[in-house]
Design an enzyme around this catalytic site. Structure first.
Site, PDB file in Angstrom:
ATOM      1  N   TRP A 326       0.831  -1.209   0.000  1.00 59.53           N
ATOM      2  CA  TRP A 326       0.000   0.000   0.000  1.00 59.53           C
ATOM      3  C   TRP A 326       0.866   1.260   0.000  1.00 59.53           C
ATOM      4  CZ3 TRP A 326      -0.341   4.042   3.519  1.00 59.53           C
ATOM      5  CH2 TRP A 326      -1.414   4.921   3.351  1.00 59.53           C
ATOM      6  N   HIS A 327       2.007   1.205   0.678  1.00 61.28           N
ATOM      7  CA  HIS A 327       2.866   2.387   0.771  1.00 61.28           C
ATOM      8  C   HIS A 327       3.564   2.715  -0.539  1.00 61.28           C
ATOM      9  CE1 HIS A 327       2.430   1.969   5.184  1.00 61.28           C
ATOM     10  NE2 HIS A 327       2.731   3.245   5.199  1.00 61.28           N
ATOM     11  N   GLY A 328       3.792   1.733  -1.375  1.00 58.70           N
ATOM     12  CA  GLY A 328       4.487   2.056  -2.612  1.00 58.70           C
ATOM     13  C   GLY A 328       4.681   0.852  -3.510  1.00 58.70           C
TER      14      GLY A 328
END
Length: 469
Positions: A326-328
């Site tokens: 989700w972060h990257g």
């Protein structure tokens, strides 16, 4: 593309005052609907300042999810609500996947099969991860019959409310809409204004004075040197550890402060995470609304800890791999999530042994694990991560010679690191200070000094790190 950042002069001295004054003037003349429409318009303008071409995407997402929410809640006899929920979640995830992960997927396909598929090179729409997760939570809450009212203006305000739109916190419909509906919140509350300005000023100071100072050393170490010695590597990793802390907590403070000006209380999203004595405690303190989302909408639906130890460990690992992705879009983010998942599994096993660990040792292990894993979170790729880790573990030697002019003031960097290590582990955090805050002439002077120093000493207007996620 320029963003209307919380720490920009345009936002502080123009956008925010105008939004505030007009909102309460409309409420004063009992134009309540128009006051909400005004906030929605301000929020859409705030978003469009970055790039207006993505405004239709945001609006399409809002109308689509609002319509599905009505179908799930009010037309259960005509449509299977679970099927509609799955369709809604799938389309939201596919939309996020297209913009955030398509090129990452194609790059790996090309590497594996030696193909030459074209990349779309699309710019990630600002805040898409946050408004997507917020609306997935809305759909699930509608399925659980926890959404009590459906009004398009209220829903647009819930999704787009500018203090949280770009980088969270991730909100629940039921915790926000009663606040916007409350009559007492339609009038200026000077206690909330003073508390809001207090915590906004603290957040501004954290961002422009502390985080941006550490950013210089972190950027040089990660991005602009080919090798690092032992001391430079630790200065690099710890600088990023504190940059991220003060950048994210600064944004959180500013978002809470801005919302308080309008008598809205956002959920706390940051609670002294570097005081944590274990990895589970860390995730109860860091990005708290994301942790809540991962727990309530991924971990628990997969079975949580209700289906035996092996399934619990598997669920933890999957949940945090998803959190990493989700972060990257990158293998380093996935690996960061994997490491945190493994750490939580090991914590569960250790807790089952009922062996108490000395608190200082527990903190030391936890903090260093967090610091080391942040290296993968920050690095552009594996090579950059390995470069920093090699130095941290002494594989490039223990020489104290300075290899780059950026580290000429290395003693000063370590002095600041020690200072702020003390601050984040011993002193009260900004939420605790805000709860104890009492308006007075003295407090007004303190707020003014913090605010003026932050504005005058900020070298440039830099974006918040979580805008990239």
């Amino acid at each position: 593309m320029k963003q209307l950042l919380f720490n920009s002069l345009e936002f502080i001295f123009l956008f925010l005052p105008v939004s505030f004054v007009v909102y309460f003037i409309l409420n004063k003349y009992k134009l309540v609907l128009f006051s909400r429409i005004w906030l929605v318009a301000c929020s859409l303008f705030f978003y469009s300042w970055w790039d207006i071409k993505y405004l239709p995407l945001l609006l399409l997402s809002i109308f689509f999810n609002f319509g599905l929410g009505i179908i799930i809640s009010k037309h259960r006899e005509r449509f299977n609500p679970f099927f509609v929920l799955l369709v809604g979640i799938s389309i939201n995830v596919l939309l996020l996947g297209y913009y955030k992960y398509y090129d990452f997927f194609i790059v790996n396909i090309n590497d594996i099969f030696s193909s030459d598929l074209n990349l779309i090179n699309v710019i990630l729409p600002l805040g898409i991860s946050f408004f997507t997760f917020t609306q997935i939570a809305f759909l699930v809450d509608a399925y659980k019959k926890e959404v009590k009212e459906f009004d398009i203006v209220n829903y647009m305000l819930f999704v787009t409310y500018f203090p949280h739109l770009i980088a969270g916190p991730i909100l629940h419909h039921k915790e926000m809409m009663p606040q916007f509906a409350s009559l007492k919140n339609k009038f200026i509350n000077y206690k909330n204004v003073s508390r809001g300005l207090f915590i906004f000023s603290i957040g501004l100071f954290k961002k422009v004075i502390i985080a941006d100072t550490f950013a210089g050393w972190a950027s040089y170490g990660f991005d602009k040197t080919s090798s690092l010695n032992f001391y430079e590597s630790w200065a690099t990793s710890l600088s990023y550890t504190f940059q991220l802390y003060y950048d994210f907590s600064g944004y959180t403070d500013m978002a809470i402060g801005i919302a308080l000006l309008f008598n809205i209380k956002l959920p706390n999203n940051f609670n002294s995470p570097y005081k944590a004595l274990n990895i589970q405690d860390f995730w109860r303190r860091w990005h708290m609304t994301l942790s809540r989302f991962l727990r309530d909408y991924i971990y628990i639906p997969m079975g949580g800890n209700r289906k035996g130890l092996y399934r619990t460990y598997t669920n933890l690992l999957i949940t945090f791999i998803i959190g990493g992705i989700w972060h990257g879009a990158g293998w380093t983010f996935l690996f960061w999530g994997f490491l945190h998942g493994i750490a939580l599994v090991l914590h569960r096993i250790w807790s089952g042994l009922h062996i108490k660990m000395n608190k200082v040792i527990a903190w030391f292990i936890t903090f260093n694990f967090i610091n080391i894993t942040w290296v993968f979170f920050r690095a552009k790729d594996w090579d950059h991560a390995i470069k920093v880790l090699n130095g941290m573990f002494g594989l490039t030697g223990l020489s104290m010679s300075i290899s780059d002019n950026a580290f000429a003031n290395l003693p000063y960097a370590f002095l600041l690191i020690l200072l702020f290590l003390f601050v984040v582990t011993i002193t009260k955090n900004s939420i605790e200070l805000m709860d104890e805050f009492k308006p007075s002439i003295r407090s007004a002077i303190v707020i003014s000094i913090i605010f003026v120093v932050s504005v005058l000493l900020s070298q440039k207007v830099s974006e918040f790190l979580y805008f990239n996620f």
